[in-house]
Write a protein that holds these residues in place. Structure first.
Motif, PDB file in Angstrom:
ATOM      1  N   ASP A  65       0.792  -1.236   0.000  1.00 21.15           N
ATOM      2  CA  ASP A  65       0.000   0.000   0.000  1.00 21.15           C
ATOM      3  C   ASP A  65       0.826   1.289   0.000  1.00 21.15           C
ATOM      4  OD1 ASP A  65       0.911  -0.279   2.613  1.00 21.15           O
ATOM      5  OD2 ASP A  65      -1.054  -0.458   3.528  1.00 21.15           O
ATOM      6  N   HIS A  66       1.820   1.395   0.868  1.00 24.18           N
ATOM      7  CA  HIS A  66       2.502   2.686   1.019  1.00 24.18           C
ATOM      8  C   HIS A  66       3.228   3.151  -0.249  1.00 24.18           C
ATOM      9  CE1 HIS A  66       1.657   1.969   5.200  1.00 24.18           C
ATOM     10  NE2 HIS A  66       2.194   3.115   5.556  1.00 24.18           N
ATOM     11  N   ASN A  67       3.817   2.218  -0.969  1.00 21.97           N
ATOM     12  CA  ASN A  67       4.652   2.571  -2.119  1.00 21.97           C
ATOM     13  C   ASN A  67       3.973   2.375  -3.459  1.00 21.97           C
ATOM     14  OD1 ASN A  67       7.602   3.060  -1.203  1.00 21.97           O
ATOM     15  ND2 ASN A  67       6.951   1.321   0.017  1.00 21.97           N
ATOM     16  N   GLY A 109      -4.812  -3.191  -1.244  1.00 18.03           N
ATOM     17  CA  GLY A 109      -5.253  -1.871  -0.798  1.00 18.03           C
ATOM     18  C   GLY A 109      -4.591  -1.488   0.505  1.00 18.03           C
ATOM     19  N   ILE A 110      -5.011  -0.354   1.058  1.00 20.86           N
ATOM     20  CA  ILE A 110      -4.442   0.093   2.327  1.00 20.86           C
ATOM     21  C   ILE A 110      -4.805  -0.943   3.380  1.00 20.86           C
ATOM     22  CG2 ILE A 110      -4.310   1.954   4.005  1.00 20.86           C
ATOM     23  CD1 ILE A 110      -5.452   3.835   1.869  1.00 20.86           C
ATOM     24  N   VAL A 111      -3.822  -1.345   4.114  1.00 21.74           N
ATOM     25  CA  VAL A 111      -3.961  -2.452   5.061  1.00 21.74           C
ATOM     26  C   VAL A 111      -5.167  -2.258   6.002  1.00 21.74           C
ATOM     27  CG1 VAL A 111      -2.248  -1.473   6.650  1.00 21.74           C
ATOM     28  CG2 VAL A 111      -2.529  -3.904   6.516  1.00 21.74           C
ATOM     29  N   GLY A 130       2.490  -3.068  11.657  1.00 19.23           N
ATOM     30  CA  GLY A 130       3.600  -2.136  11.756  1.00 19.23           C
ATOM     31  C   GLY A 130       3.237  -0.806  11.145  1.00 19.23           C
ATOM     32  N   ASP A 131       2.201  -0.191  11.692  1.00 16.17           N
ATOM     33  CA  ASP A 131       1.707   1.093  11.186  1.00 16.17           C
ATOM     34  C   ASP A 131       0.852   1.727  12.265  1.00 16.17           C
ATOM     35  OD1 ASP A 131       1.064   2.652   8.404  1.00 16.17           O
ATOM     36  OD2 ASP A 131      -0.608   2.725   9.806  1.00 16.17           O
ATOM     37  N   SER A 132       1.094   3.004  12.534  1.00 19.49           N
ATOM     38  CA  SER A 132       0.431   3.613  13.688  1.00 19.49           C
ATOM     39  C   SER A 132      -1.087   3.715  13.544  1.00 19.49           C
ATOM     40  CB  SER A 132       1.024   4.992  13.959  1.00 19.49           C
ATOM     41  OG  SER A 132       0.979   5.778  12.801  1.00 19.49           O
ATOM     42  N   HIS A 133      -1.590   3.746  12.304  1.00 19.79           N
ATOM     43  CA  HIS A 133      -3.047   3.903  12.147  1.00 19.79           C
ATOM     44  C   HIS A 133      -3.817   2.593  12.272  1.00 19.79           C
ATOM     45  CE1 HIS A 133      -1.544   7.774  10.738  1.00 19.79           C
ATOM     46  NE2 HIS A 133      -2.618   8.202  11.356  1.00 19.79           N
ATOM     47  N   THR A 134      -3.161   1.588  12.818  1.00 24.29           N
ATOM     48  CA  THR A 134      -3.830   0.320  13.117  1.00 24.29           C
ATOM     49  C   THR A 134      -5.000   0.548  14.070  1.00 24.29           C
ATOM     50  OG1 THR A 134      -1.694  -0.716  12.845  1.00 24.29           O
ATOM     51  CG2 THR A 134      -3.384  -2.055  13.879  1.00 24.29           C
ATOM     52  N   GLY A 348      -8.761  10.618  -0.048  1.00 27.78           N
ATOM     53  CA  GLY A 348      -8.217   9.258   0.092  1.00 27.78           C
ATOM     54  C   GLY A 348      -7.654   9.033   1.478  1.00 27.78           C
ATOM     55  N   SER A 349      -6.799   8.014   1.635  1.00 28.39           N
ATOM     56  CA  SER A 349      -6.118   7.589   2.863  1.00 28.39           C
ATOM     57  C   SER A 349      -6.964   6.650   3.710  1.00 28.39           C
ATOM     58  CB  SER A 349      -5.695   8.776   3.738  1.00 28.39           C
ATOM     59  OG  SER A 349      -6.720   9.097   4.645  1.00 28.39           O
ATOM     60  N   CYS A 350      -6.314   5.991   4.663  1.00 23.33           N
ATOM     61  CA  CYS A 350      -7.034   5.021   5.499  1.00 23.33           C
ATOM     62  C   CYS A 350      -8.043   5.706   6.410  1.00 23.33           C
ATOM     63  CB  CYS A 350      -6.053   4.184   6.302  1.00 23.33           C
ATOM     64  SG  CYS A 350      -4.995   5.144   7.390  1.00 23.33           S
ATOM     65  N   GLY A 409      -4.290   2.832  -2.845  1.00 20.86           N
ATOM     66  CA  GLY A 409      -3.042   2.875  -2.084  1.00 20.86           C
ATOM     67  C   GLY A 409      -3.034   4.073  -1.148  1.00 20.86           C
ATOM     68  N   CYS A 410      -1.923   4.233  -0.422  1.00 23.00           N
ATOM     69  CA  CYS A 410      -1.797   5.351   0.522  1.00 23.00           C
ATOM     70  C   CYS A 410      -1.641   6.682  -0.210  1.00 23.00           C
ATOM     71  CB  CYS A 410      -0.590   5.141   1.419  1.00 23.00           C
ATOM     72  SG  CYS A 410      -0.742   3.703   2.475  1.00 23.00           S
ATOM     73  N   SER A 411      -0.960   6.639  -1.346  1.00 21.87           N
ATOM     74  CA  SER A 411      -0.887   7.788  -2.239  1.00 21.87           C
ATOM     75  C   SER A 411      -0.425   9.054  -1.535  1.00 21.87           C
ATOM     76  CB  SER A 411      -2.259   7.962  -2.904  1.00 21.87           C
ATOM     77  OG  SER A 411      -2.297   9.057  -3.766  1.00 21.87           O
ATOM     78  N   MET A 412      -1.152  10.142  -1.744  1.00 23.08           N
ATOM     79  CA  MET A 412      -0.709  11.445  -1.260  1.00 23.08           C
ATOM     80  C   MET A 412      -0.865  11.623   0.249  1.00 23.08           C
ATOM     81  SD  MET A 412      -1.643  15.233  -2.469  1.00 23.08           S
ATOM     82  CE  MET A 412      -1.418  15.295  -4.225  1.00 23.08           C
ATOM     83  N   CYS A 413      -1.337  10.591   0.945  1.00 24.24           N
ATOM     84  CA  CYS A 413      -1.377  10.689   2.403  1.00 24.24           C
ATOM     85  C   CYS A 413       0.033  10.901   2.934  1.00 24.24           C
ATOM     86  CB  CYS A 413      -1.980   9.437   3.014  1.00 24.24           C
ATOM     87  SG  CYS A 413      -1.890   9.436   4.805  1.00 24.24           S
ATOM     88  N   LEU A 414       1.014  10.240   2.335  1.00 25.54           N
ATOM     89  CA  LEU A 414       2.393  10.439   2.780  1.00 25.54           C
ATOM     90  C   LEU A 414       3.384  10.597   1.650  1.00 25.54           C
ATOM     91  CD1 LEU A 414       4.095   7.223   4.239  1.00 25.54           C
ATOM     92  CD2 LEU A 414       2.464   7.262   2.378  1.00 25.54           C
ATOM     93  N   SER A 431      -6.911  13.084   4.616  1.00 23.62           N
ATOM     94  CA  SER A 431      -6.019  12.174   5.334  1.00 23.62           C
ATOM     95  C   SER A 431      -5.915  12.575   6.809  1.00 23.62           C
ATOM     96  CB  SER A 431      -4.655  12.157   4.646  1.00 23.62           C
ATOM     97  OG  SER A 431      -4.118  13.462   4.598  1.00 23.62           O
ATOM     98  N   ASN A 432      -4.861  12.153   7.488  1.00 20.68           N
ATOM     99  CA  ASN A 432      -4.821  12.281   8.943  1.00 20.68           C
ATOM    100  C   ASN A 432      -3.646  13.080   9.492  1.00 20.68           C
ATOM    101  OD1 ASN A 432      -2.670  10.354   8.597  1.00 20.68           O
ATOM    102  ND2 ASN A 432      -4.265   8.806   8.445  1.00 20.68           N
ATOM    103  N   ARG A 433      -2.684  13.436   8.659  1.00 18.03           N
ATOM    104  CA  ARG A 433      -1.516  14.142   9.187  1.00 18.03           C
ATOM    105  C   ARG A 433      -1.203  15.365   8.332  1.00 18.03           C
ATOM    106  NH1 ARG A 433       2.082   9.001  11.356  1.00 18.03           N
ATOM    107  NH2 ARG A 433       0.977   8.957  13.348  1.00 18.03           N
TER     108      ARG A 433
HETATM  109  S1  SF4 Z   1      -1.942   6.932   7.376  1.00 15.58           S
HETATM  110 FE1  SF4 Z   1      -1.611   7.206   5.210  1.00 15.58          FE
HETATM  111  S2  SF4 Z   1       0.322   6.182   4.866  1.00 15.58           S
HETATM  112 FE2  SF4 Z   1      -0.399   5.439   6.830  1.00 15.58          FE
HETATM  113  S3  SF4 Z   1      -1.576   3.586   6.328  1.00 15.58           S
HETATM  114 FE3  SF4 Z   1      -2.986   5.304   6.315  1.00 15.58          FE
HETATM  115  S4  SF4 Z   1      -3.106   5.924   4.190  1.00 15.58           S
HETATM  116 FE4  SF4 Z   1      -1.274   4.711   4.433  1.00 15.58          FE
END
Ligand code: SF4
Lengths: 472, 200
Positions: A65-67, A109-111, A130-134, A348-350, A409-414, A431-433
């Motif tokens: 997802d991230h890449n 897709g995004i996990v 292994g991702d903080s938005h779990t 977009g984004s999770c 995918g994560c796309s422009m979120c990061l 997104s969230n950040r």
């Molecule tokens: S916060 Fe952004 S980069 Fe992290 S998993 Fe969600 S969509 Fe992907």
């Protein structure tokens, strides 16, 4: 009789493998481990070096997802680092036998979109990734939190984690949301209220009539951003909304298993009389669409407000942070936020890329044209969401509006893939950040809901649906 | 993780304070996908300098580093420990370590011994007077010996025990293997299973 317990305490207790003594952590069993390409390579390498297998392949699932690029997904990935991370995940999955959904697969897709969509995320379980938005998965009443690479290796090898118990915080949101106000506005308001460190050391439990009234997508949006309040996890007690979302999904229990599961899930809600270590109250009736003006998710106000001035903050640290943020964001105190023009809109984004989010965005842009000069990107959270949206004709609505309709995918979120802001570009993003440079070096991010993102794309300045001619 | 009792080998004096993890391994190396092969990344920005101590032929194949105070501050990257280990270091002595770095080291078999400022200076002087000399770092007695100079170092009991037993975090947890297996036997069958994938 056991004393009254909170939802989080019940899930914890039910996953206790060994109680830690003398201040040592408890050993907690992990029911579901989600894996992606960024934080897993060294974990697999560690297993290889120590000659250890994955303990429970049946509780592990990987996706990319991230890449992943969101256009030309059939071509080789141009960026070398991205390509190597993805190829490494594929190799590791094959070598260790982990189920993987690669770019081009219908479940890719995004996990955090994939787990719930498959019905793997369910109430009362423990989920790590292994991702903080779990924390997203807590919307189902699961205990879900992000971990680091060495913990990924630890879970792969043992299916457990040594953890110290969290404190509990109730976030009570009572009342009815006005039209045009959504889950995203609730969580942005919560973070603005308690601060980006307010949740540190806590599991948040979102409660109250406004939370009960939310769809699963809305609850996921809220739990997703718990981490932005400093908390490791956020939870919502499961109810009929949860069960309706889950039933019939590929991995949801079936037949008599379903009955057994629901009976158990119904016991999970926080007991009457249970005490939280902290409590926060928010009135949903008063809420307006929210927007961030600064460079952390706590720097937010109602969209009808003006850009604050550093002098508004009594705390010296906050004042200095505001000063720096306003400079980075190139905003003048006192400017009405609705007069702030944007260069880009990212949908977009999770946090907001599920089918309901896309429907909300479509409900505003349908039959309209985007503002001139604004680049609008719509990125579904998963390949399946993309297909669902296309089956409903949403892709046509987006394209007629002038938006780019992308792959998942994560796309422009990061911006780990080529989807990035250029220096100085301003973006309304679902997104969230909104950290400095998060969406591309020098990029300026305003966090908003899908409805606000859509209205902003129409008018070209930060806007809520009620600002549009002909209303929503 | 191998058991650690004692190491004897060439010792390098790194006369710098506050060496942060960005200096130990610059961020550009974090893109890598392995846990090994970081030896060239160690102190990468300093290694371009021919005068840098690690570039001196006498210190080739060193196993022990003596650094100034506040070693390993900054970002929590575990890569810093991987890079030191990959280069061949088995122990680092310093008057003060950053907590997270110390924690990461203990988990990965790199000994971090705390020595007094005065002893640090004495060790540096002894090594610089005789570059390429060997040191013996003995964990059970918590002593470091160069020639006839012997100093003691501090290490917390828990980390010492883990190093002596060669227990990484996973090995430590797997001592509870029976409890994990018992727990698994009681898990209901309807809980999520990723394989086999059911048809939707
Ligand atoms: S916060 Fe952004 S980069 Fe992290 S998993 Fe969600 S969509 Fe992907």
């Amino acid at each position: 009789m056991t004393s009254p317990r909170t939802l989080a305490e019940k899930v914890w207790d039910d996953h206790l493998v060994a109680k830690g003594e003398n201040g040592n952590p408890d050993l907690i069993y992990i029911d579901l481990h989600l894996v992606h390409e960024v934080t897993s390579p060294q974990a697999f390498d560690g297993l290889r070096l120590a000659n250890r297998p994955v303990r429970r392949l049946d509780l592990t699932i990987a996706t990319e997802d991230h890449n992943t690029p969101t256009i030309n997904i059939d071509k080789q990935i141009a960026d070398e680092t991205s390509r190597i991370q993805i190829e490494t995940l594929r190799k590791n999955a094959a070598e260790f036998g982990v189920r993987i959904h690669s770019l081009g697969d219908i479940e890719q897709g995004i996990v955090h979109v994939v787990g719930p969509q498959l019905g793997l995320t369910m109430p009362g379980i423990t989920v790590v990734c292994g991702d903080s938005h779990t924390s997203t998965h807590g919307a189902f009443g699961a205990m879900a939190f992000g971990i680091g690479t060495s913990e990924v290796e630890h879970v792969l090898a043992t299916q457990t984690l040594p953890l110290k118990p969290f404190k509990t915080m109730a976030i009570n949101v009572e009342g009815t949301l006005r039209s045009g106000v959504t889950a995203k506005d609730i969580i942005l308001a919560v973070i603005a209220k308690i601060g980006t460190n307010g949740g540190q050391g806590y599991v948040l439990e979102y409660r109250g009539s406004a939370i009960r009234a939310l769809s699963m997508e809305g609850r996921m949006t809220i739990c997703n951003m718990s981490i932005e309040a400093g908390a490791r996890a956020g939870m919502v007690a499961p109810d009929q909304t949860t069960y309706d979302y889950l039933q019939g999904r590929p991995h949801a229990p079936q037949g008599t298993d379903w009955e057994t599961a629901v009976a158990y899930w119904n016991t999970l809600a926080t007991d009457e009389g249970a005490t939280f270590d902290a409590e926060v109250f928010l009135d949903a009736n008063d809420l307006e669409p929210f927007v961030t003006w600064g460079t952390n998710p706590g720097q937010g106000v109602s969209l009808s407000d003006v850009v604050p001035s550093p002098g508004d903050f009594s705390d010296a640290g906050e004042r200095a942070a505001a000063e720096r943020a306003l400079e980075y964001m190139d905003l003048t105190p006192g400017t009405p936020l609705k007069e702030v023009p944007v260069d880009a809109v990212f949908m977009g984004s999770c946090t907001n890329s599920r089918i309901e989010d896309l429907r909300q965005f479509a409900s505003i842009v349908r039959g309209r044209k985007k503002a001139e000069g604004v680049r609008v990107m719509v990125v579904p959270g998963s390949a399946r969401v993309r297909l669902e949206a296309e089956a409903e004709g949403l892709d046509k609505i987006f394209e007629e509006f002038g938006a780019e309709w992308r792959f998942a995918g994560c796309s422009m979120c990061l911006g780990m893939n080529p989807d990035q802001l250029s220096p100085g570009e301003r973006c309304a993003s679902t997104s969230n950040r909104n950290f400095e440079g998060r969406q591309g070096k020098g990029g300026r991010t305003h966090l908003v809901s899908p409805l606000v993102a859509a209205a902003t794309a129409v008018r070209g300045t930060l806007s809520s649906p009620s600002d549009l001619e002909g209303g929503n | 993780m191998d058991k650690f009792t004692r190491v004897t080998g060439i010792v390098v004096p790194l006369r710098r304070n506050a060496v942060d993890t960005d200096q130990i391994i610059p961020a550009v190396f974090l893109k890598r996908v392995t846990k090994t092969g970081f030896d060239d990344a160690l102190f990468a920005n300093w290694r371009n300098d021919p005068e840098f101590v690690l570039n001196q032929p006498e210190f080739k194949g060193a196993k022990v580093l003596i650094a100034g105070s506040d070693f390993g501050t900054g970002s929590s990257r575990e890569h810093a420990v991987w890079a030191l280990r990959d280069y061949g270091f088995e122990a680092v002595l310093s008057p003060k370590f950053a907590d997270i770095f110390r924690g990461n080291s203990g988990k990965q078999g790199l000994l971090t011994g705390v020595i007094s400022e005065a002893d640090c200076e004495k060790l540096w002087n002894a090594v610089e007077a005789n570059p390429g000399i060997e040191i013996t770092v003995d964990l059970p007695s918590q002593t470091a010996t160069v020639g006839d100079l012997s100093v003691s170092f501090d290490i917390d009991e828990y980390t010492k025990w883990r190093l002596l037993e060669g227990l990484d975090d996973i090995a430590l947890t797997l001592r509870d293997e029976q409890a994990i297996t018992d727990f698994e036997a009681k898990r209901p069958a309807w809980l999520p299973q990723t394989i086999p994938a059911r048809q939707s």
